[in-house]
Design a protein around this motif. Structure first.
Motif, PDB file in Angstrom:
ATOM      1  N   TYR A 191      48.591  53.173  33.076  1.00  0.00           N
ATOM      2  CA  TYR A 191      47.705  52.052  32.763  1.00  0.00           C
ATOM      3  C   TYR A 191      46.237  52.449  32.854  1.00  0.00           C
ATOM      4  CZ  TYR A 191      46.567  50.920  37.690  1.00  0.00           C
ATOM      5  OH  TYR A 191      46.108  50.962  38.980  1.00  0.00           O
ATOM      6  N   GLY A 246      44.852  48.462  43.477  1.00  0.00           N
ATOM      7  CA  GLY A 246      45.233  47.366  42.602  1.00  0.00           C
ATOM      8  C   GLY A 246      44.431  46.100  42.447  1.00  0.00           C
ATOM      9  N   LEU A 247      43.387  45.839  43.180  1.00  0.00           N
ATOM     10  CA  LEU A 247      42.635  44.597  42.961  1.00  0.00           C
ATOM     11  C   LEU A 247      41.204  44.976  42.588  1.00  0.00           C
ATOM     12  CD1 LEU A 247      44.026  41.835  43.490  1.00  0.00           C
ATOM     13  CD2 LEU A 247      42.795  41.721  45.617  1.00  0.00           C
ATOM     14  N   PRO A 248      40.745  44.618  41.390  1.00  0.00           N
ATOM     15  CA  PRO A 248      39.420  45.085  40.997  1.00  0.00           C
ATOM     16  C   PRO A 248      38.303  44.403  41.789  1.00  0.00           C
ATOM     17  CG  PRO A 248      40.294  43.567  39.363  1.00  0.00           C
ATOM     18  CD  PRO A 248      41.390  43.786  40.363  1.00  0.00           C
ATOM     19  N   PHE A 250      34.486  43.126  41.693  1.00  0.00           N
ATOM     20  CA  PHE A 250      33.424  42.788  40.749  1.00  0.00           C
ATOM     21  C   PHE A 250      32.064  42.966  41.430  1.00  0.00           C
ATOM     22  CE2 PHE A 250      37.133  41.026  38.693  1.00  0.00           C
ATOM     23  CZ  PHE A 250      36.875  41.274  37.353  1.00  0.00           C
ATOM     24  N   TYR A 262      34.605  42.895  31.534  1.00  0.00           N
ATOM     25  CA  TYR A 262      35.933  43.341  31.942  1.00  0.00           C
ATOM     26  C   TYR A 262      35.850  44.090  33.259  1.00  0.00           C
ATOM     27  CZ  TYR A 262      38.016  42.878  27.196  1.00  0.00           C
ATOM     28  OH  TYR A 262      38.512  42.428  26.005  1.00  0.00           O
ATOM     29  N   SER A 263      36.908  44.000  34.053  1.00  0.00           N
ATOM     30  CA  SER A 263      37.083  45.009  35.097  1.00  0.00           C
ATOM     31  C   SER A 263      37.563  46.260  34.367  1.00  0.00           C
ATOM     32  CB  SER A 263      38.139  44.561  36.115  1.00  0.00           C
ATOM     33  OG  SER A 263      39.436  44.645  35.559  1.00  0.00           O
ATOM     34  N   ASN A 265      39.918  48.064  35.286  1.00  0.00           N
ATOM     35  CA  ASN A 265      41.382  47.955  35.310  1.00  0.00           C
ATOM     36  C   ASN A 265      41.883  47.206  34.077  1.00  0.00           C
ATOM     37  OD1 ASN A 265      41.975  49.293  37.648  1.00  0.00           O
ATOM     38  ND2 ASN A 265      42.635  47.498  38.797  1.00  0.00           N
ATOM     39  N   GLU A 266      41.252  46.078  33.777  1.00  0.00           N
ATOM     40  CA  GLU A 266      41.713  45.291  32.633  1.00  0.00           C
ATOM     41  C   GLU A 266      41.444  46.035  31.321  1.00  0.00           C
ATOM     42  OE1 GLU A 266      40.098  41.319  32.074  1.00  0.00           O
ATOM     43  OE2 GLU A 266      41.377  40.989  30.328  1.00  0.00           O
ATOM     44  N   THR A 269      43.771  49.008  31.076  1.00  0.00           N
ATOM     45  CA  THR A 269      45.167  48.577  30.939  1.00  0.00           C
ATOM     46  C   THR A 269      45.430  48.070  29.525  1.00  0.00           C
ATOM     47  OG1 THR A 269      45.326  48.005  33.268  1.00  0.00           O
ATOM     48  CG2 THR A 269      46.942  47.005  31.815  1.00  0.00           C
ATOM     49  N   ASN A 406      45.451  45.242  47.223  1.00  0.00           N
ATOM     50  CA  ASN A 406      46.127  44.059  46.699  1.00  0.00           C
ATOM     51  C   ASN A 406      46.977  43.457  47.818  1.00  0.00           C
ATOM     52  OD1 ASN A 406      47.835  42.240  45.355  1.00  0.00           O
ATOM     53  ND2 ASN A 406      47.856  43.489  43.503  1.00  0.00           N
ATOM     54  N   LEU A 408      49.325  41.267  47.692  1.00  0.00           N
ATOM     55  CA  LEU A 408      50.609  40.697  47.276  1.00  0.00           C
ATOM     56  C   LEU A 408      51.765  41.147  48.167  1.00  0.00           C
ATOM     57  CD1 LEU A 408      50.994  38.812  44.858  1.00  0.00           C
ATOM     58  CD2 LEU A 408      51.869  40.742  43.585  1.00  0.00           C
TER      59      LEU A 408
ATOM     60  N   GLY B 218      47.436  40.669  39.936  1.00  0.00           N
ATOM     61  CA  GLY B 218      46.126  40.809  40.575  1.00  0.00           C
ATOM     62  C   GLY B 218      45.390  42.064  40.181  1.00  0.00           C
ATOM     63  N   MET B 219      46.022  42.880  39.372  1.00  0.00           N
ATOM     64  CA  MET B 219      45.477  44.199  39.096  1.00  0.00           C
ATOM     65  C   MET B 219      44.317  44.177  38.101  1.00  0.00           C
ATOM     66  SD  MET B 219      45.921  47.019  36.912  1.00  0.00           S
ATOM     67  CE  MET B 219      47.505  47.102  36.159  1.00  0.00           C
ATOM     68  N   CYS B 220      44.340  43.263  37.129  1.00  0.00           N
ATOM     69  CA  CYS B 220      43.319  43.354  36.078  1.00  0.00           C
ATOM     70  C   CYS B 220      42.135  42.411  36.269  1.00  0.00           C
ATOM     71  CB  CYS B 220      43.940  43.204  34.697  1.00  0.00           C
ATOM     72  SG  CYS B 220      44.171  41.507  34.141  1.00  0.00           S
ATOM     73  N   ARG B 224      40.484  35.554  36.045  1.00  0.00           N
ATOM     74  CA  ARG B 224      39.640  34.963  37.081  1.00  0.00           C
ATOM     75  C   ARG B 224      39.141  33.579  36.664  1.00  0.00           C
ATOM     76  NH1 ARG B 224      37.161  39.212  34.591  1.00  0.00           N
ATOM     77  NH2 ARG B 224      34.941  39.037  34.044  1.00  0.00           N
ATOM     78  N   PHE B 233      41.646  34.751  41.346  1.00  0.00           N
ATOM     79  CA  PHE B 233      42.552  35.218  40.302  1.00  0.00           C
ATOM     80  C   PHE B 233      43.725  34.237  40.196  1.00  0.00           C
ATOM     81  CE2 PHE B 233      41.457  40.026  41.009  1.00  0.00           C
ATOM     82  CZ  PHE B 233      40.151  39.761  40.610  1.00  0.00           C
TER      83      PHE B 233
END
Lengths: 478, 279
Positions: A191, A246-248, A250, A262-263, A265-266, A269, A406, A408, B218-220, B224, B233
């Protein structure tokens, strides 16, 4: 180690470091094909002869996975490609990946004795050459697997840390299941890192090698949601958590939610995992802009800025609050970015993203910085110069200033001790506060590199093996 | 692979499918969603789990065919399979344990309200649902919700149930009797309107947000949203939030990020089975 070659040290010293062919900068910055073209066999053999076969090879201790570098290079220089491949693969299950993405200049190559007077042996090039050669031979170069131990290990995350641990544990005969949250294995290798630096085919081949060694990879499974760690503990004798950061993060400046911000990551990806560069043939879109600003100066920032250029940006600019000297990216990435007409705006920090009437990005406002006294990281602390604001017109802003843990998985796993940043706390063996549950890579370190995650994976595999030898059999069957 | 067991078109552009996902069916909770990817080259689409049958091992997904990806998804026939379904994702709904709840569903949002009403009903909460569509054929999940409590149906044109918007019916319901909580799911203007109704009444209001999402873990950070002045998010902090705190204007703006590109993709989607939902 003594070389069986006839060549003398003096002759070795006379060979210059070989160069790897690359796509021409202004051609490659418009396509997604790989930048580096690899070494032809003849050139690889010449480069291999540059290695002095030191008795106390410093390069090995510079390598986070401790590849026996002189050994595989010696076999290579003898023209024994098969031996070289077997030797390399026994130390590193992902050589074609690390040969491409490792920061060799700060790890193995910086330790190379030849660097004292001239240029170090191109260890990364040779690793890539041997890895690719083995991949080209198909599954003839599988991992050598010990007889089954009937002990089950779960690995959370199929990124570099998880895959490395999976390979090591499979070799020891353990039954390994890797859980991946996304639909494709590889984590950041698929990714995050762009095709032009690491073709996805390479990752697929190296993952297939692990699967052929008996590693089971289960995609679309989010540990912390689909299953909890407690549930895995009932099924498995040990667990290795390598789910990444895993958590961008900002910038926390006004305008950051405008359309076109964009982050990294986004952005990456969408383009890498979801193939948005091929939209509308691929279904996932990505915004393209004539002017793209990337904030940050690590490898992810370089990848983003170079991706933007390939998506058609006329002007792709890196904004960084320090100077070229402090950039954390690999030297090669910075060099390649420069060649590809990526622009650098040093000593500048964003203070606001500005939008048009349709809430789309139109510019980024920055403040000029100067370097002050060194901060906790030892780097000069950037300080804003009052009243020095200026605007850079742009359509897209990519924020590549790092990631954080992250929550999660960790939030659904009571008993797992975290540090103040939310990263998992581990002991010297990589074990968490839960017995038999190990962790490594970015979820422990914060945002780091592929090879450091792989080093953690390798160390954790050894520690897990020791743990399993000490732990009562059948713990996972209760 | 996740085999589609049954499929029904329940409104002119909404399709309901039951699809194999045994693990998710067994553990899903109200308010949670899955990420669905039809196959190679397809988008990752977040879809709320509208219902589940843990015995059979299926989940119910309700898909509004609006773009290329959703149209291709609903073109799949029973017996065909979806490559990837990941979940359950998102935080479960914050359910009250007793009292009375008003569930307001607009359009396809009614399918998102359904599992919430199920959860409330299972706890013994008195559930009143207000659902609506532009005319009779656009009303979905009426019989499902009727099993869980009183249902008030509204249509914009008065062709079925009460004439008018769900917000009008909600205003009357809130005036007629007390509610402990309101759940509102539907188009952004509808959720905003319900939140504006309940704010002066001080009734806690939960809305379910559907921003653009890629990974869902939560990765991208693409999903938000601003809630109470904080950047959150939707995939990991939500998707349900306090409706009185949500910045709906920002959500609307960001939902339009890919509008032009989506139209371009849809216009190229000339596959015959892909015309569903095109009016």
């Amino acid at each position: 180690m003594s070389s069986t070659n006839k060549i003398t040290t003096k002759q070795r010293l006379q060979i210059d470091r070989q160069k790897m062919a690359e796509q021409a900068p202004l051609i490659r910055n418009a396509n997604f094909s790989e930048v580096n073209l690899g070494l032809p066999e003849k050139v690889a053999l010449i480069e291999a002869e540059r290695c002095l076969q030191c008795r106390d090879p410093k390069c090995v201790s510079g390598c986070p996975v401790m590849v026996n570098i002189p050994k595989f290079i010696d076999l290579l220089s003898q023209g024994n490609l098969e031996g070289a491949a077997r030797s390399l693969l026994s130390d590193n299950a992902l050589p074609s990946v690390t040969g491409r993405v490792c920061p060799q200049e700060t790890q193995c190559e910086v330790e190379c004795i030849r660097g004292n007077k001239g240029l170090p042996v191109a260890i990364g090039y040779l690793e890539r050459f041997v890895g690719d050669w083995a991949n080209g031979k198909g599954q003839g170069f599988g991992l050598e697997v010990a007889p089954p131990t009937h002990r089950k290990v779960a690995i959370v995350g199929s990124g570099p840390g998880g895959l490395t641990a999976a390979g090591e544990l499979a070799k020891l005969g353990h039954s390994v299941t890797v859980y991946e949250a996304l639909h494709k294995p590889g984590g950041v290798l698929v990714y995050g890192i762009p095709e032009f630096r690491l073709p996805k085919k390479i990752v697929e081949t190296e993952v297939a090698r692990l699967e052929n060694a008996g590693v089971k990879i289960v995609c679309n499974t989010i540990i912390g949601r689909t299953y909890t760690i407690q549930e895995l503990q009932k099924e498995f004798d040990a667990i290795f958590i390598a789910n990444g950061a895993g958590l961008p993060v900002f910038m926390d400046v006004p305008g950051e939610n405008l359309k076109g911000v964009y982050s990294a990551n986004e952005y990456l990806t969408r383009v890498n995992l979801m193939a948005a560069y091929d939209f509308p043939r691929a279904d996932t879109p990505v915004l393209r802009g004539a002017r793209v600003v990337t904030v940050g100066a690590g490898n992810v920032a370089m990848d983003s800025a170079r991706t933007a250029k390939r998506l058609g940006a006329e002007c792709s600019t890196i904004v960084y609050r320090r100077t070229r000297k402090e950039m954390p990216a690999r030297a090669e990435e910075v060099h390649h970015a420069g060649e590809e007409a990526i622009q650098f705006e040093f000593l500048a920090a964003p203070v606001e993203v500005l939008g048009d009437e349709k809430k789309r990005v139109r510019a980024i406002r920055c403040i000029r910085m100067r370097l002050g006294e060194p901060d906790a990281s030892g780097r000069a602390r950037p300080e804003p110069i009052p009243g020095s604001d200026f605007e850079i017109p742009c359509d897209i802003v990519v924020v590549a200033v790092g990631t954080r843990a992250n929550p999660l998985l960790t939030s659904t796993c009571p008993g797992l001790k975290l540090n103040k940043h939310g990263n998992i706390a581990v002991d010297e063996n990589g074990m968490t506060t839960l017995p038999g549950v190990f962790a490594g890579g970015d979820i422990v370190r914060g945002a780091a590199t592929v090879i450091l995650a792989m080093g953690d994976g390798k160390r954790a595999a050894r520690a897990i093996d020791n743990y399993l030898k000490g732990a009562p059999t059948g713990a996972g069957n209760t | 692979m996740h085999v589609i067991r049954s499929k029904a078109q329940i409104s002119p552009n909404v399709t309901r499918i039951e699809v194999d996902a045994p693990r998710i069916a067994a553990i899903r909770q109200p308010g949670q969603f899955v990420i669905v990817r039809r196959g190679d080259g397809a988008e990752r689409i977040p879809l709320t789990i509208a219902d589940a049958d843990p015995q059979v091992g299926t989940i119910t997904l309700v898909i509004q065919a609006v773009g290329k990806s959703t149209r291709e998804l609903v073109a799949l026939q029973p017996g065909e399979a979806i490559a990837d379904i990941a979940g359950p994702l998102g935080k479960p709904t914050e359910l009250i344990e007793s009292g009375r709840a008003l569930c307001v569903g607009g359009g396809v949002g009614t399918a998102v309200v359904h599992p919430i009403a199920q959860g409330l009903h299972a706890r013994g909460v008195d559930v009143v649902s207000i659902i609506g569509g532009r005319s009779k054929e656009w009303v979905i999940f009426e019989s499902d919700l009727k099993r869980l409590g009183e249902v008030i149906v509204c249509t914009d044109d008065g062709s079925y149930g009460r004439k008018g918007f769900v917000t009008d019916a909600a205003r009357d319901a809130l005036a007629a009797r007390p509610f402990n909580v309101v759940y509102a799911v539907g188009p952004v203007p509808m959720m905003r309107a319900v939140a504006s109704l309940t704010r002066p009444l001080g009734v806690h209001t939960i809305v379910s947000l559907n921003p653009v999402m890629v990974d869902g873990t939560g990765m991208c950070g693409g999903c938000r949203v601003v809630v109470g002045g904080q950047n959150l998010f939707a995939c990991v902090d939500g998707p349900e939030f306090d409706g009185h705190q949500v910045d709906f204007d920002l959500l609307m703006e960001r939902l339009g990020t890919y509008r032009e590109l989506e139209q371009e993709a849809a216009s190229r989607c000339d596959n015959g089975s892909c015309k569903i939902g095109l009016k």
